[in-house]
Design a protein around this motif. Structure first.
Motif, PDB file in Angstrom:
ATOM      1  N   SER A 332     -13.329 -23.631 -33.831  1.00 52.38           N
ATOM      2  CA  SER A 332     -12.225 -23.026 -32.875  1.00 52.38           C
ATOM      3  C   SER A 332     -11.160 -23.791 -32.920  1.00 52.38           C
ATOM      4  CB  SER A 332     -12.952 -23.080 -31.496  1.00 52.38           C
ATOM      5  OG  SER A 332     -13.265 -24.582 -31.163  1.00 52.38           O
ATOM      6  N   GLU A 563     -13.611 -15.540 -36.240  1.00 51.69           N
ATOM      7  CA  GLU A 563     -13.306 -16.376 -35.143  1.00 51.69           C
ATOM      8  C   GLU A 563     -13.597 -17.703 -35.784  1.00 51.69           C
ATOM      9  OE1 GLU A 563     -11.518 -15.799 -32.699  1.00 51.69           O
ATOM     10  OE2 GLU A 563     -11.853 -13.620 -32.364  1.00 51.69           O
ATOM     11  N   ARG A 565      -9.577 -17.063 -35.704  1.00 49.85           N
ATOM     12  CA  ARG A 565      -8.627 -16.183 -36.579  1.00 49.85           C
ATOM     13  C   ARG A 565      -7.775 -16.908 -37.313  1.00 49.85           C
ATOM     14  NH1 ARG A 565      -7.286 -10.998 -32.747  1.00 49.85           N
ATOM     15  NH2 ARG A 565      -9.469 -10.522 -31.964  1.00 49.85           N
TER      16      ARG A 565
END
Length: 576
Positions: A332, A563, A565
């Protein structure tokens, strides 16, 4: 291609005013079958003769749909006249075709006798099932003409069958099933699959037939890459069947001779993993009626996981990506990895991580016109090897201490880690490339196969170790549907690859390692040009198109934005 056939058909029909009906449909059920000739003679199977009122076109089509090899092709022989039913002797190979047409043949110079008709079979070649039950692709049009004669009992029968056994793809798929037969990898430490096709009926003899394939050894194309712990001449002593009373599947091998305990465990792994696709029972291994192993009698695949070489990235390692010439974590936050490869000191163009996650190989920019291969521990400085070129393909690992790349689209090299450091060797790829351009190269994680994009085609080869050197042998081109150009590839699992193409309708495929099966992913959300493909745990296929990076776990699933992105110019990769 099909338009051309239709035109020829109409031209012929305009000349021949013979009232013949359309092709017969493929039967919904197939006859029971057996693989080995010895088994077939001892197996009673019911086969259905052609309907009494079947016309010549329908008879020939039904003949092509007779895929059962049982009792020396009894189902196919029922379409022949009495003489040919006794004399016909097709070769050991099975030619598989698609898009089958049966049409009236052009009239010969001399008029045919009454009750005789010529029928032409036109089709597209798919491939061949070889004597060792492996599949090899074949391309091009197939055409043959057979003579059909009206018999005294009023039934049409074939009087001049093809010299080889020809079967439609649909009929073949309804009778045969793919089964991975397990052998040892290049260093004989684990088991890997060798894909074969066996008749699925009779189910009671299926375990014996796959064990026969196992004891016969690797397929011809993989003999140089795979090993076996089973000594030559060893075979099932008795039929492979469920033991009386307790439901275990009993495999009783003939005498092995002097075999170490470790080799006995390897034999057990080969047998148990080979049987897992055809039986859910635990396996009881014996040698001449006595237990094969001193400490275990009945085994499940879960008892032998230490011998299974997984062909997918480890879930716990996550993924990495080359983003703006740095290697970053695929999480992330997309943080750079430690060391020069993450800081930007190296201008990283593409990279690969070893299966254990401890090493990184990176293609880095050395000058505007030159790149170099660097290898070293994850998060530390990467040693610059002597390999230089204007282009290098994405590094691909063979185990944890060997990495391969292609220099300039021509030369395949491997770098190996040893006591004195890393050494670079050239791989003998003359058979593999034939002097053509390689744009992508990926090794299977078991190290026994290489797959590459060569001049826009998908090519798979055996990796043969020979006295310290490596040769890419017996390459097979896997023709793509509609002739689509292959742009990139990655191993999806032990038995299949994932590829991207230049096709708008079918940009991504899942392909069996032998090329028999091509399953298209949906094209929804994707837009050409396709730029990149990789495979993560699951397996999850990840692709980059003109604007984004997408992921999908299965061909039938929709594409989701990856994810975190990241831009479509980024290059995600996973260990291997």
């Amino acid at each position: 291609m099909m338009v051309g056939r239709a035109t020829r058909w109409l031209a012929v029909l305009s000349v021949l005013l013979v009232p013949l009906t359309a092709c017969a449909s493929i039967p919904e059920e197939s006859d029971p079958v057996a693989v080995r000739e010895a088994d077939e003679r001892n197996t009673t199977t019911e086969v259905t003769p052609p309907p009494d009122n079947l016309d010549p076109l329908g008879l020939v089509r039904r003949f092509v749909d007779s895929a059962s090899p049982a009792s020396n092709h009894e189902a196919a022989r029922m379409h022949l006249d009495d003489l040919q039913a006794k004399q016909w002797s097709p070769g050991p190979d099975l030619l598989i075709v698609d898009n089958v047409d049966t049409i009236p043949a052009p009239p010969p110079p001399e008029p045919l006798p009454e009750g005789v008709q010529l029928v032409t079979v036109q089709a597209d070649r798919v491939g061949r099932l070889l004597k060792d039950s492996s599949f090899v692709p074949d391309v091009g049009e197939y055409e043959t003409t057979v003579r059909v004669e009206l018999q005294p009992d009023g039934k049409w029968r074939i009087a001049s069958p093809p010299a080889e056994m020809v079967v439609s793809r649909d009929a073949f798929s309804s009778v045969y099933r793919s089964v991975p037969i397990y052998f040892l990898d290049h260093d004989s430490t684990g088991v890997v699959p060798d894909l074969r096709y066996v008749a699925s009926q009779p189910a009671s003899t299926l375990p014996r037939r796959v064990i026969d394939l196992l004891t016969a050894g690797p397929s011809e194309r993989m003999q140089s890459a795979l090993r076996t712990a089973i000594p030559p001449g060893v075979h099932p002593r008795t039929n492979t069947s469920e033991a009386t009373g307790d439901g275990a599947l009993e495999v009783n091998l003939s005498k092995l001779g002097e075999v170490s305990d470790e080799k006995r465990w390897l034999i057990a792994a080969q047998v148990v993993f080979t049987l897992q696709k055809v039986s859910n029972a635990r396996v009881r291994l014996q040698e001449e009626g006595l237990p094969l192993l001193a400490t275990e009698q009945d085994l499940w695949p879960t008892d032998l996981t230490r011998y299974e070489i997984d062909n997918m990235p480890r879930q716990d390692l996550g993924g990495l990506a080359v983003i703006d010439e740095r290697i970053k974590r695929l999480d992330s936050r997309a943080d750079p990895i430690p060391g020069p490869a993450g800081s930007g000191e190296y201008q990283v163009l593409r990279a690969g991580q070893s299966p254990d996650g401890r090493k990184i190989a990176a293609v880095t920019r050395r000058s505007p016109d030159e790149v170099v291969l660097r290898v070293g521990p994850y998060g530390e400085s990467l040693h610059e090897l002597g390999a230089l070129g204007s282009f290098m393909s994405k590094p691909t690992w063979r185990g944890d201490d060997e990495v391969w790349t292609v220099i300039g689209g021509r030369d395949v090299i491997r770098a190996r880690s040893g006591e004195t450091g890393w050494t670079v060797q050239r791989v003998d790829s003359a058979q593999f490339t034939g002097g053509r351009q390689i744009t992508d190269l990926r090794l299977s994680r078991d190290g026994t196969r290489a797959a590459a994009v060569i001049d826009g085609k998908l090519v798979v080869s055996a990796v043969a170790d020979r006295d310290g050197s490596v040769v890419l042998e017996r390459p097979t081109t896997l023709p793509s549907p509609q002739g689509a150009q292959i742009l990139g590839l990655e191993w999806r699992d032990k038995e299949s690859l994932a590829v991207i193409t230049d096709s708008n309708g079918f940009p991504v495929y899942d392909v069996s390692v032998d090329g028999f099966r091509w399953r298209a992913y949906t094209s929804a959300n994707l837009g050409q040009p396709m730029k990149m493909i990789t495979v993560g745990p699951g397996p999850t296929v990840i692709v980059a198109d003109r604007s984004s990076i997408w992921s999908s776990p299965e061909p039938g699933d929709v594409w989701s934005l990856l994810e975190p992105r990241i831009g479509s110019s980024s290059l995600p990769f996973f260990p291997g």
